[in-house]
Design a protein around this motif. Structure first.
Motif, short mmCIF file in Angstrom:
data_model
loop_
_atom_site.label_atom_id
_atom_site.label_comp_id
_atom_site.label_asym_id
_atom_site.label_seq_id
_atom_site.Cartn_x
_atom_site.Cartn_y
_atom_site.Cartn_z
N ALA A 1 2.68 0.32 -40.89
CA ALA A 1 2.76 0.72 -42.28
C ALA A 1 3.23 -0.48 -43.11
CB ALA A 1 3.71 1.89 -42.46
N TRP A 2 2.63 -0.65 -44.29
CA TRP A 2 2.99 -1.77 -45.15
C TRP A 2 4.22 -1.47 -46.01
CZ3 TRP A 2 -2.49 -2.63 -47.63
CH2 TRP A 2 -3.37 -3.05 -46.63
N SER A 3 4.44 -0.17 -46.30
CA SER A 3 5.49 0.17 -47.26
C SER A 3 6.11 1.51 -46.90
CB SER A 3 4.90 0.23 -48.67
OG SER A 3 4.04 1.36 -48.79
N HIS A 4 7.06 1.92 -47.74
CA HIS A 4 7.81 3.15 -47.46
C HIS A 4 6.95 4.41 -47.56
CE1 HIS A 4 7.87 4.05 -51.76
NE2 HIS A 4 8.16 2.77 -51.94
N ASP A 5 5.70 4.30 -48.05
CA ASP A 5 4.86 5.50 -48.07
C ASP A 5 4.38 5.87 -46.67
OD1 ASP A 5 1.69 3.99 -49.24
OD2 ASP A 5 2.87 3.68 -47.44
N LEU A 6 4.66 4.99 -45.70
CA LEU A 6 4.38 5.23 -44.29
C LEU A 6 2.93 5.63 -44.01
CD1 LEU A 6 7.69 6.96 -43.15
CD2 LEU A 6 7.03 4.55 -43.01
N ARG A 7 2.03 4.96 -44.68
CA ARG A 7 0.61 5.09 -44.33
C ARG A 7 0.34 4.06 -43.23
NH1 ARG A 7 -2.99 5.71 -49.86
NH2 ARG A 7 -1.95 7.58 -50.67
N TYR A 8 0.03 4.55 -42.04
CA TYR A 8 -0.15 3.67 -40.90
C TYR A 8 -1.62 3.30 -40.72
CZ TYR A 8 4.67 4.50 -39.56
OH TYR A 8 6.03 4.54 -39.54
N TYR A 9 -1.84 2.04 -40.45
CA TYR A 9 -3.17 1.52 -40.19
C TYR A 9 -3.15 0.88 -38.80
CZ TYR A 9 -3.60 2.10 -45.21
OH TYR A 9 -3.62 2.62 -46.49
N SER A 10 -4.28 0.98 -38.12
CA SER A 10 -4.38 0.46 -36.77
C SER A 10 -4.88 -0.99 -36.79
CB SER A 10 -5.33 1.32 -35.94
OG SER A 10 -5.39 0.85 -34.60
N TYR A 11 -4.17 -1.85 -36.07
CA TYR A 11 -4.53 -3.26 -36.00
C TYR A 11 -4.71 -3.67 -34.54
CZ TYR A 11 -3.16 -3.54 -40.88
OH TYR A 11 -3.08 -3.34 -42.23
N TRP A 12 -5.57 -4.67 -34.36
CA TRP A 12 -5.86 -5.20 -33.03
C TRP A 12 -5.63 -6.71 -32.99
CZ3 TRP A 12 -7.28 -2.20 -28.88
CH2 TRP A 12 -7.65 -0.87 -29.16
N GLY A 13 -5.19 -7.18 -31.85
CA GLY A 13 -5.13 -8.61 -31.62
C GLY A 13 -6.49 -9.11 -31.16
N GLN A 14 -6.56 -10.41 -30.94
CA GLN A 14 -7.83 -11.05 -30.57
C GLN A 14 -8.09 -11.00 -29.08
OE1 GLN A 14 -5.04 -12.67 -30.99
NE2 GLN A 14 -4.97 -14.06 -29.23
N GLY A 15 -7.08 -10.64 -28.30
CA GLY A 15 -7.24 -10.52 -26.86
C GLY A 15 -6.76 -11.74 -26.11
N THR A 16 -6.29 -11.51 -24.90
CA THR A 16 -5.89 -12.60 -24.02
C THR A 16 -6.47 -12.33 -22.63
OG1 THR A 16 -4.00 -13.90 -23.20
CG2 THR A 16 -3.67 -11.53 -23.42
N GLN A 17 -7.01 -13.35 -22.01
CA GLN A 17 -7.71 -13.20 -20.75
C GLN A 17 -6.73 -13.22 -19.58
OE1 GLN A 17 -11.29 -12.97 -20.06
NE2 GLN A 17 -10.40 -12.38 -18.09
N VAL A 18 -6.88 -12.26 -18.71
CA VAL A 18 -6.13 -12.23 -17.44
C VAL A 18 -7.13 -12.33 -16.30
CG1 VAL A 18 -4.69 -10.83 -15.93
CG2 VAL A 18 -4.21 -10.90 -18.38
N THR A 19 -6.92 -13.31 -15.44
CA THR A 19 -7.79 -13.52 -14.29
C THR A 19 -6.95 -13.43 -13.03
OG1 THR A 19 -9.19 -14.99 -15.60
CG2 THR A 19 -9.46 -15.07 -13.21
N VAL A 20 -7.40 -12.66 -12.07
CA VAL A 20 -6.67 -12.46 -10.82
C VAL A 20 -7.55 -12.89 -9.67
CG1 VAL A 20 -5.41 -10.84 -9.38
CG2 VAL A 20 -5.46 -10.51 -11.87
N SER A 21 -7.09 -13.88 -8.93
CA SER A 21 -7.87 -14.38 -7.79
C SER A 21 -7.44 -13.64 -6.52
CB SER A 21 -7.67 -15.88 -7.62
OG SER A 21 -6.32 -16.16 -7.33
N SER A 22 -8.41 -13.37 -5.68
CA SER A 22 -8.11 -12.64 -4.43
C SER A 22 -7.79 -13.60 -3.29
CB SER A 22 -9.28 -11.76 -4.06
OG SER A 22 -10.45 -12.53 -3.95
#
Length: 121
Positions: free
Chosen positions: A100-121
């Motif tokens: 929420a940007w202000s006290h009116d508590l209107r919530y908006y959904s935000y996303w990050g750009q992502g981070t890669q996780v690689t797991v080797s066997s």
């Protein structure tokens, strides 16, 4: 404007650990739900873990007992401690938050750009 920036991804051997972080910045009054999602190429994005403002958490079955989600509200930061990593955990991990940007508590959904996780066997 609000921005989410993830960090902490990388290459790790199976059985190892990684800690992801996500920092929210910008015009932030309140952050409610925060979550980590992951997505492999060609697959739908799936929720890994969620944490609410009251600290309650919920985990996907495939990470229960291995991953821990936490938040630092003083720093507007979200973490994901990933332990006992498996090759199938290799994905792009995304941070998501309802802000929420202000006290009116209107919530908006935000996303990050992502981070890669690689797991080797």
């Amino acid at each position: 404007q609000v921005q989410l920036v993830e960090s902490g991804g990388g290459l790790v051997q199976a059985g190892g650990s990684l800690r992801l972080s996500c920092v929210a910045s910008g015009s932030i009054f309140s952050i409610n739900r925060m979550a980590w999602y992951r997505q492999a190429p060609g697959n739908q994005r799936e929720r890994v873990a969620v944490i609410y403002e009251d600290g309650s958490t919920d985990y996907a079955d495939f990470v229960k007992g291995r991953f821990i989600i936490s938040r630092d509200d003083a720093r507007n930061t979200l973490h994901l401690q990933m332990n006992t990593l498996k090759p199938e955990d290799a994905n792009v991990y995304y941070c998501n938050a309802d802000i929420a940007w202000s006290h009116d508590l209107r919530y908006y959904s935000y996303w990050g750009q992502g981070t890669q996780v690689t797991v080797s066997s």
